[in-house]
Design a protein around this motif. Structure first.
Motif, PDB file in Angstrom:
ATOM      1  N   ALA A   1       0.709  -1.113  -0.008  1.00 36.17           N
ATOM      2  CA  ALA A   1      -0.092   0.104   0.134  1.00 36.17           C
ATOM      3  C   ALA A   1       0.838   1.293   0.015  1.00 36.17           C
ATOM      4  O   ALA A   1       0.296   2.419  -0.019  1.00 36.17           O
ATOM      5  N   LEU A   2       2.103   1.038   0.187  1.00 36.56           N
ATOM      6  CA  LEU A   2       2.911   2.211   0.245  1.00 36.56           C
ATOM      7  C   LEU A   2       3.304   2.792  -1.340  1.00 36.56           C
ATOM      8  O   LEU A   2       3.970   3.835  -1.684  1.00 36.56           O
ATOM      9  N   ASP A   3       3.062   1.913  -2.278  1.00 35.34           N
ATOM     10  CA  ASP A   3       3.384   1.945  -3.580  1.00 35.34           C
ATOM     11  C   ASP A   3       2.453   3.204  -4.281  1.00 35.34           C
ATOM     12  O   ASP A   3       1.328   2.933  -4.338  1.00 35.34           O
ATOM     13  N   ILE A   4       3.384   4.190  -4.850  1.00 36.04           N
ATOM     14  CA  ILE A   4       2.475   5.260  -5.332  1.00 36.04           C
ATOM     15  C   ILE A   4       1.875   5.096  -6.722  1.00 36.04           C
ATOM     16  O   ILE A   4       0.515   5.377  -6.783  1.00 36.04           O
ATOM     17  N   GLY A   5       2.372   3.838  -7.452  1.00 33.85           N
ATOM     18  CA  GLY A   5       1.647   3.618  -8.522  1.00 33.85           C
ATOM     19  C   GLY A   5       0.477   2.852  -8.318  1.00 33.85           C
ATOM     20  O   GLY A   5      -0.971   2.959  -8.862  1.00 33.85           O
ATOM     21  N   LEU A   6       0.261   2.096  -7.214  1.00 34.26           N
ATOM     22  CA  LEU A   6      -1.049   1.474  -6.637  1.00 34.26           C
ATOM     23  C   LEU A   6      -1.835   2.356  -6.184  1.00 34.26           C
ATOM     24  O   LEU A   6      -3.135   2.376  -6.386  1.00 34.26           O
TER      25      LEU A   6
ATOM     26  N   ALA B   1      -3.396   4.142  -9.098  1.00 31.76           N
ATOM     27  CA  ALA B   1      -4.352   3.246  -9.718  1.00 31.76           C
ATOM     28  C   ALA B   1      -5.596   3.122  -8.836  1.00 31.76           C
ATOM     29  O   ALA B   1      -6.830   3.073  -9.301  1.00 31.76           O
ATOM     30  N   LEU B   2      -5.711   2.937  -7.556  1.00 30.03           N
ATOM     31  CA  LEU B   2      -6.885   2.979  -6.820  1.00 30.03           C
ATOM     32  C   LEU B   2      -7.688   4.259  -6.826  1.00 30.03           C
ATOM     33  O   LEU B   2      -8.860   4.310  -6.923  1.00 30.03           O
ATOM     34  N   ALA B   3      -7.051   5.471  -6.976  1.00 20.32           N
ATOM     35  CA  ALA B   3      -7.507   6.886  -7.177  1.00 20.32           C
ATOM     36  C   ALA B   3      -8.371   7.073  -8.215  1.00 20.32           C
ATOM     37  O   ALA B   3      -9.636   7.126  -8.447  1.00 20.32           O
ATOM     38  N   ARG B   4      -7.833   6.527  -9.547  1.00 20.84           N
ATOM     39  CA  ARG B   4      -8.467   6.268 -10.813  1.00 20.84           C
ATOM     40  C   ARG B   4      -9.702   5.247 -11.040  1.00 20.84           C
ATOM     41  O   ARG B   4     -10.573   5.681 -11.539  1.00 20.84           O
ATOM     42  N   LEU B   5      -9.282   4.292 -10.379  1.00 24.40           N
ATOM     43  CA  LEU B   5     -10.455   3.204 -10.014  1.00 24.40           C
ATOM     44  C   LEU B   5     -11.660   3.568  -9.532  1.00 24.40           C
ATOM     45  O   LEU B   5     -12.806   3.390 -10.010  1.00 24.40           O
TER      46      LEU B   5
ATOM     47  N   GLU C   1      -5.465   4.257   4.162  1.00 25.01           N
ATOM     48  CA  GLU C   1      -6.689   4.173   3.603  1.00 25.01           C
ATOM     49  C   GLU C   1      -6.778   3.128   2.296  1.00 25.01           C
ATOM     50  O   GLU C   1      -7.626   2.334   2.360  1.00 25.01           O
ATOM     51  N   ALA C   2      -5.761   3.239   1.549  1.00 28.93           N
ATOM     52  CA  ALA C   2      -5.786   1.872   0.773  1.00 28.93           C
ATOM     53  C   ALA C   2      -5.739   0.536   1.135  1.00 28.93           C
ATOM     54  O   ALA C   2      -6.414  -0.201   0.694  1.00 28.93           O
ATOM     55  N   ALA C   3      -5.063   0.512   2.219  1.00 26.34           N
ATOM     56  CA  ALA C   3      -4.980  -0.784   2.905  1.00 26.34           C
ATOM     57  C   ALA C   3      -6.435  -1.247   3.304  1.00 26.34           C
ATOM     58  O   ALA C   3      -6.918  -2.434   3.277  1.00 26.34           O
ATOM     59  N   ARG C   4      -7.268  -0.280   3.696  1.00 25.11           N
ATOM     60  CA  ARG C   4      -8.735  -0.433   4.259  1.00 25.11           C
ATOM     61  C   ARG C   4      -9.602  -0.832   2.882  1.00 25.11           C
ATOM     62  O   ARG C   4     -10.411  -1.724   3.044  1.00 25.11           O
ATOM     63  N   MET C   5      -9.243   0.081   1.776  1.00 27.37           N
ATOM     64  CA  MET C   5      -9.922  -0.061   0.744  1.00 27.37           C
ATOM     65  C   MET C   5      -9.719  -1.709  -0.025  1.00 27.37           C
ATOM     66  O   MET C   5     -10.707  -2.013  -0.571  1.00 27.37           O
ATOM     67  N   VAL C   6      -8.626  -2.082   0.086  1.00 25.18           N
ATOM     68  CA  VAL C   6      -8.284  -3.640  -0.561  1.00 25.18           C
ATOM     69  C   VAL C   6      -8.741  -4.850   0.324  1.00 25.18           C
ATOM     70  O   VAL C   6      -8.511  -5.771  -0.217  1.00 25.18           O
ATOM     71  N   GLU C   7      -9.035  -4.488   1.702  1.00 21.35           N
ATOM     72  CA  GLU C   7      -9.262  -5.618   2.509  1.00 21.35           C
ATOM     73  C   GLU C   7     -10.509  -6.488   1.738  1.00 21.35           C
ATOM     74  O   GLU C   7     -10.228  -7.939   1.903  1.00 21.35           O
ATOM     75  N   LYS C   8     -11.193  -5.888   1.136  1.00 22.19           N
ATOM     76  CA  LYS C   8     -12.150  -6.896   0.383  1.00 22.19           C
ATOM     77  C   LYS C   8     -11.739  -7.775  -0.533  1.00 22.19           C
ATOM     78  O   LYS C   8     -12.459  -8.888  -0.834  1.00 22.19           O
ATOM     79  N   TRP C   9     -10.634  -7.535  -1.121  1.00 23.28           N
ATOM     80  CA  TRP C   9     -10.040  -8.583  -1.849  1.00 23.28           C
ATOM     81  C   TRP C   9      -9.100  -9.490  -1.597  1.00 23.28           C
ATOM     82  O   TRP C   9      -8.544 -10.451  -2.115  1.00 23.28           O
ATOM     83  N   SER C  10      -9.059  -9.738  -0.019  1.00 24.94           N
ATOM     84  CA  SER C  10      -8.455 -10.680   0.652  1.00 24.94           C
ATOM     85  C   SER C  10      -9.231 -11.931   0.298  1.00 24.94           C
ATOM     86  O   SER C  10     -10.452 -11.906   0.269  1.00 24.94           O
ATOM     87  N   PRO C  11      -8.608 -13.112  -0.099  1.00 24.81           N
ATOM     88  CA  PRO C  11      -7.218 -13.558   0.020  1.00 24.81           C
ATOM     89  C   PRO C  11      -6.382 -13.339  -1.198  1.00 24.81           C
ATOM     90  O   PRO C  11      -5.556 -14.259  -1.403  1.00 24.81           O
ATOM     91  N   TYR C  12      -6.853 -12.654  -2.138  1.00 20.25           N
ATOM     92  CA  TYR C  12      -6.011 -12.296  -3.297  1.00 20.25           C
ATOM     93  C   TYR C  12      -5.417 -10.951  -3.565  1.00 20.25           C
ATOM     94  O   TYR C  12      -5.506 -10.438  -4.725  1.00 20.25           O
ATOM     95  N   ARG C  13      -5.050 -10.295  -2.745  1.00 19.25           N
ATOM     96  CA  ARG C  13      -4.703  -8.817  -2.832  1.00 19.25           C
ATOM     97  C   ARG C  13      -3.408  -8.819  -3.520  1.00 19.25           C
ATOM     98  O   ARG C  13      -3.082  -7.600  -4.417  1.00 19.25           O
ATOM     99  N   SER C  14      -2.512  -9.863  -3.571  1.00 21.44           N
ATOM    100  CA  SER C  14      -1.290  -9.966  -4.592  1.00 21.44           C
ATOM    101  C   SER C  14      -1.799  -9.766  -6.022  1.00 21.44           C
ATOM    102  O   SER C  14      -1.133  -8.889  -6.750  1.00 21.44           O
ATOM    103  N   TYR C  15      -2.754 -10.535  -6.487  1.00 20.49           N
ATOM    104  CA  TYR C  15      -3.199 -10.322  -7.628  1.00 20.49           C
ATOM    105  C   TYR C  15      -4.034  -9.167  -8.223  1.00 20.49           C
ATOM    106  O   TYR C  15      -4.032  -8.573  -9.304  1.00 20.49           O
TER     107      TYR C  15
ATOM    108  N   ALA D   1      -3.378  -6.321  -6.719  1.00 21.24           N
ATOM    109  CA  ALA D   1      -2.092  -5.173  -7.058  1.00 21.24           C
ATOM    110  C   ALA D   1      -1.298  -5.402  -8.398  1.00 21.24           C
ATOM    111  O   ALA D   1      -1.290  -4.454  -9.162  1.00 21.24           O
ATOM    112  N   HIS D   2      -1.349  -6.622  -8.712  1.00 21.95           N
ATOM    113  CA  HIS D   2      -0.822  -6.938 -10.091  1.00 21.95           C
ATOM    114  C   HIS D   2      -1.624  -6.445 -11.132  1.00 21.95           C
ATOM    115  O   HIS D   2      -1.109  -5.777 -12.286  1.00 21.95           O
ATOM    116  N   PHE D   3      -2.766  -6.517 -10.953  1.00 22.98           N
ATOM    117  CA  PHE D   3      -3.880  -6.217 -12.085  1.00 22.98           C
ATOM    118  C   PHE D   3      -4.000  -4.787 -12.234  1.00 22.98           C
ATOM    119  O   PHE D   3      -3.931  -4.061 -12.951  1.00 22.98           O
ATOM    120  N   LEU D   4      -3.685  -3.879 -11.142  1.00 23.10           N
ATOM    121  CA  LEU D   4      -3.797  -2.471 -11.008  1.00 23.10           C
ATOM    122  C   LEU D   4      -2.587  -2.151 -11.533  1.00 23.10           C
ATOM    123  O   LEU D   4      -2.554  -1.077 -12.487  1.00 23.10           O
TER     124      LEU D   4
END
Length: 303
Positions: free
Chosen positions: A252-257, A260-264, A274-288, A290-293
């Motif tokens: 979640a410290l990655d500026i590119g991600l 991407a979340l801002a635009r999404l 805030e980003a960490a909270r936003m992506v909690e719903k994508w667990s257990p595949y948060r790595s994927y 991140a890659h798609f974003l």
């Protein structure tokens, strides 16, 4: 010469995955042919590099891997394991895409990248060095510095008319001085971090073997890696994601991600918290996620 044939999952598009390669910077030599890309890469066999040529057979269901040297059965299995890890052939992408299909916000991004697999770095040491190189510089300059490090401390193998670079092992980087890296335009701090990491791995002060790191959960690995000078949370999480194949890591410290979340979502750039909270719903595949974003940023308006 050995020839290995690996049955491919229906989810895998070799051309797209090679085009969107994240790792292997400086190490992949790609030749475009009418039948698709042919990739030359050196893999490891008992501590020595072996040249490989990788392509997809015309019916697209088999990955053809040729090696310059004859391999024993054990060596062939090890090379296959490295290939499978590199191209993430054992993850259930059909299930992952179905999972994201329930989220109408990210689904268009995932659908646009159908066939893309998350390429992984084979060695945690190489992944961490790349992270150190990539800090606070753009991708083009990071690639330049990586290539310079390979030229200085790595090796080359020649096969099939191709000269294939080999990312240096820790022992090879440990023999390099900070001044040598500074002459290649590495910053003083970055050069110190890389040389110190290599020397710690070489003398056993830090154990980056997959066997060791896989005994820990994600938080334990991050804590362990962050004891290394120059490795922070972002670098450690990227190592988890790309080198160790952990499926539920979002750096979640990655500026590119964050962009991407801002635009999404059509919002201002979120904070890391805030980003960490936003992506909690994508667990257990948060790595994927991140890659798609990362790979879908052009679609989201970020080139």
């Amino acid at each position: 010469m050995n020839t290995l044939r690996l049955e491919l999952p229906d989810s895998f598009d070799f051309s797209l995955s090679i085009e969107r390669n994240v790792f292997g910077i400086g190490e992949l030599q790609v030749v475009q042919t009418d039948a698709g890309p042919v990739v030359y890469r050196a893999l490891w066999r008992q501590g020595e590099p072996v040249a490989t040529k990788v392509c997809v057979e015309r019916h697209q269901s088999t990955l053809l891997v040729e090696t310059a040297d004859a391999l024993s059965l054990e060596e062939a299995r090890d090379v296959e394991s490295q290939i499978r890890h590199w191209l993430d052939l054992d993850s259930d992408y059909a299930r992952i895409r179905d999972y994201f299909g329930a989220d109408t916000t990210i689904r268009p991004v995932v659908d646009s990248l159908s066939g893309l697999h998350l390429q992984r770095d084979i060695h945690p040491f190489a992944a961490l060095v790349r992270m150190m190189i990539g800090q606070q510089v753009n991708v083009a300059f990071a690639t330049t510095l990586t290539n310079r490090l390979i030229h200085l401390a790595g090796r080359y193998v020649v096969w099939d008319g191709m000269t294939i670079p080999v990312f240096p092992m820790a022992s090879e980087v440990a023999a390099v001085s900070v001044d040598e890296l500074r002459r290649l335009q590495f910053s003083s701090r970055k050069a110190e971090y890389i040389v110190q990491l290599a020397r710690m791995v070489d003398d056993g002060s830090i154990d980056l073997s997959a066997d060791h790191l896989q005994t820990m959960d994600d938080d334990q690995v991050v804590e362990y890696l962050c004891k290394i000078r120059g490795v922070g949370q972002w670098s450690a999480q990227c190592c988890l994601l790309f080198a160790l194949g952990r499926p539920d890591v979002f750096p979640a410290l990655d500026i590119g991600l964050l962009d991407a979340l801002a635009r999404l979502y059509g919002v201002a750039r979120p904070s890391a918290k805030e980003a960490a909270r936003m992506v909690e719903k994508w667990s257990p595949y948060r790595s994927y996620a991140a890659h798609f974003l990362w790979c879908g940023r052009r679609m989201l308006g970020k080139g």
